[in-house]
Design a protein around this motif. Structure first.
Motif, PDB file in Angstrom:
ATOM      1  N   ARG A  65      47.271  58.989  28.590  1.00 56.51           N
ATOM      2  CA  ARG A  65      46.803  59.158  29.961  1.00 56.51           C
ATOM      3  C   ARG A  65      46.167  57.865  30.469  1.00 56.51           C
ATOM      4  O   ARG A  65      45.604  57.081  29.698  1.00 56.51           O
ATOM      5  N   ASP A 100      43.430  57.438  32.224  1.00 54.64           N
ATOM      6  CA  ASP A 100      41.989  57.310  32.003  1.00 54.64           C
ATOM      7  C   ASP A 100      41.671  56.963  30.550  1.00 54.64           C
ATOM      8  O   ASP A 100      40.700  56.248  30.265  1.00 54.64           O
ATOM      9  N   ARG A 105      33.562  56.303  30.766  1.00 45.62           N
ATOM     10  CA  ARG A 105      34.770  57.058  31.098  1.00 45.62           C
ATOM     11  C   ARG A 105      34.656  57.678  32.493  1.00 45.62           C
ATOM     12  O   ARG A 105      35.621  57.676  33.254  1.00 45.62           O
ATOM     13  N   SER A 106      33.470  58.187  32.840  1.00 52.77           N
ATOM     14  CA  SER A 106      33.301  58.825  34.148  1.00 52.77           C
ATOM     15  C   SER A 106      33.443  57.814  35.279  1.00 52.77           C
ATOM     16  O   SER A 106      34.037  58.116  36.321  1.00 52.77           O
ATOM     17  N   GLN A 129      37.200  56.966  35.630  1.00 54.35           N
ATOM     18  CA  GLN A 129      37.924  58.060  36.282  1.00 54.35           C
ATOM     19  C   GLN A 129      37.661  58.079  37.778  1.00 54.35           C
ATOM     20  O   GLN A 129      38.570  58.322  38.579  1.00 54.35           O
ATOM     21  N   SER A 130      36.412  57.807  38.156  1.00 55.31           N
ATOM     22  CA  SER A 130      36.066  57.771  39.582  1.00 55.31           C
ATOM     23  C   SER A 130      36.804  56.649  40.291  1.00 55.31           C
ATOM     24  O   SER A 130      37.315  56.825  41.407  1.00 55.31           O
ATOM     25  N   ILE A 135      39.658  55.306  39.390  1.00 56.13           N
ATOM     26  CA  ILE A 135      41.081  55.652  39.460  1.00 56.13           C
ATOM     27  C   ILE A 135      41.331  56.593  40.640  1.00 56.13           C
ATOM     28  O   ILE A 135      42.257  56.390  41.440  1.00 56.13           O
ATOM     29  N   ARG A 136      40.492  57.607  40.782  1.00 49.82           N
ATOM     30  CA  ARG A 136      40.667  58.583  41.871  1.00 49.82           C
ATOM     31  C   ARG A 136      40.504  57.937  43.251  1.00 49.82           C
ATOM     32  O   ARG A 136      41.198  58.307  44.208  1.00 49.82           O
ATOM     33  N   LYS A 138      46.850  59.075  39.379  1.00 53.63           N
ATOM     34  CA  LYS A 138      45.838  60.042  38.990  1.00 53.63           C
ATOM     35  C   LYS A 138      45.407  59.767  37.546  1.00 53.63           C
ATOM     36  O   LYS A 138      46.195  59.226  36.748  1.00 53.63           O
ATOM     37  N   PRO A 139      44.175  60.146  37.194  1.00 55.06           N
ATOM     38  CA  PRO A 139      43.690  59.876  35.830  1.00 55.06           C
ATOM     39  C   PRO A 139      44.579  60.436  34.729  1.00 55.06           C
ATOM     40  O   PRO A 139      44.698  59.840  33.660  1.00 55.06           O
ATOM     41  N   LYS A 140      45.225  61.580  34.981  1.00 59.90           N
ATOM     42  CA  LYS A 140      46.008  62.228  33.928  1.00 59.90           C
ATOM     43  C   LYS A 140      47.430  61.690  33.811  1.00 59.90           C
ATOM     44  O   LYS A 140      48.155  62.048  32.875  1.00 59.90           O
TER      45      LYS A 140
END
Length: 326
Positions: free
Chosen positions: A19, A21, A33-34, A37-38, A40-41, A53-55
């Motif tokens: 993935r 993220d 990591r948080s 992810q933010s 990336i979004r 998207k993170p996934k």
């Protein structure tokens, strides 16, 4: 004030199939990591110039680019608060927190906290989440805390805490005379009857506390504890759960019970101690920059030492009055 972050990196072939993220956390390890992810979004991090998207998965060879700004947290004012710094360098600071000092501003405590003091001593720490505070001690618990002074150190310490590789040892005085050490493995969650308290609850978060006896008195026990997890009020809740709450704990100790024939000094101290007898004595972790494992220790505070002396005096007085006369 804001800090501009601009980075880029190629996705290594060995990370292909993972993935986005997860890959970002591997190639940009200085950030949590948080946060990744933010970004990336929000589109601040792109894959070959595209927002993903993170996934979503990468296959290897893609170019990750990050261009973002981190705003300093200006909600709290710097304050010139004396801090007992045990150790500091460019990445971390280890602080010996006194009892009575609130760690983070909250309702009723918007100033005069450790966070306010950190912002004054280290102005650049304003760009680090929570001014670098990665774990807390209760207001009336004394002892050692580590603070991250950079984003990279913050991410590293958060990871160590999540992996349970940070060693945290405490000393306390419990009510009751224990016969042996052991461990408490019981989930902790918010007390359903009052939001001010935590409790062992069926739907709570996993929590594990180890404890062993240092010294035993007539009706109290001096113990050493080690945390495997870091739940709110964990030691206080776990010790109360097994029937040995901490001396002076206003939330979990219940009504004051005085030992039979206690000395006046002990009676006075138990009635007026005013806080839970709990001290974060030892802290060990891997330094975020050097990779060296480092350990710090803190002496017991004066009120803790005085209580132990009074307990010892009560023990001796009781023995003297109960010894048979020939």
């Amino acid at each position: 004030m804001t800090e501009r972050i601009e980075l880029e990196a190629r996705v290594p072939d060995e990370l292909g199939g993972k993935r986005l993220d997860q890959i970002a956390a591997a190639v940009f390890p200085d950030y949590s990591r948080s946060s990744l992810q933010s970004w990336i979004r929000s589109g601040d991090m792109k894959v070959d110039g595209k927002v993903c998207k993170p996934k979503e998965k990468c296959f290897g060879g893609e170019l990750l680019t990050l261009a973002t700004e981190v705003e300093n947290d200006d909600r709290w004012e710097p304050e010139d608060i004396p801090l007992d710094i045990i150790y500091e360098d460019e990445a971390i600071a280890v602080i010996n927190k006194p009892a009575g000092l609130v760690v983070h501003p909250a309702a009723g405590n918007y100033s005069g906290t450790l966070l306010n003091g950190l912002l004054y001593r280290y102005p650049d720490i304003a760009s680090v989440p929570r001014a670098g505070i990665v774990h807390r001690l209760d207001k009336d618990t004394s002892g050692l805390m580590v603070v991250a002074k950079t984003l990279a150190a913050h991410a590293d310490l958060v990871d160590q805490l999540q992996e349970r590789s940070v060693s945290r040892e405490y000393e306390a005085v419990a009510i009751g005379s224990m016969t042996t050490g052991g461990e408490v493995e019981a989930p902790i969650g918010r007390n359903p009857a009052t939001r001010l308290k935590m409790a062992v609850t069926e739907g709570g978060k996993y929590a594990l506390t180890h404890y062993r006896i240092i010294d035993r008195y007539r009706a109290h026990t001096h113990i050493r504890l080690q945390l495997e997890t870091g739940r709110t009020h964990q030691i206080r809740v776990h010790m109360a759960h097994i029937g040995y709450p901490l001396v002076g704990d206003p939330l979990y100790a219940g009504r004051l019970k005085l030992p039979k024939a206690a000395t006046p000094e002990l009676v006075d101290m138990l009635r007026n101690f005013g806080r839970q007898v709990l001290h974060a004595r030892r802290l060990g972790l891997v330094h975020p920059v050097s990779g060296e494992y480092m350990v710090w220790e803190s002496d017991l505070p004066a009120d803790f030492v005085e209580l132990l002396e009074v307990l010892e005096g009560d023990q001796q007085a009781y023995v003297e009055t109960t010894e048979p006369v020939f």
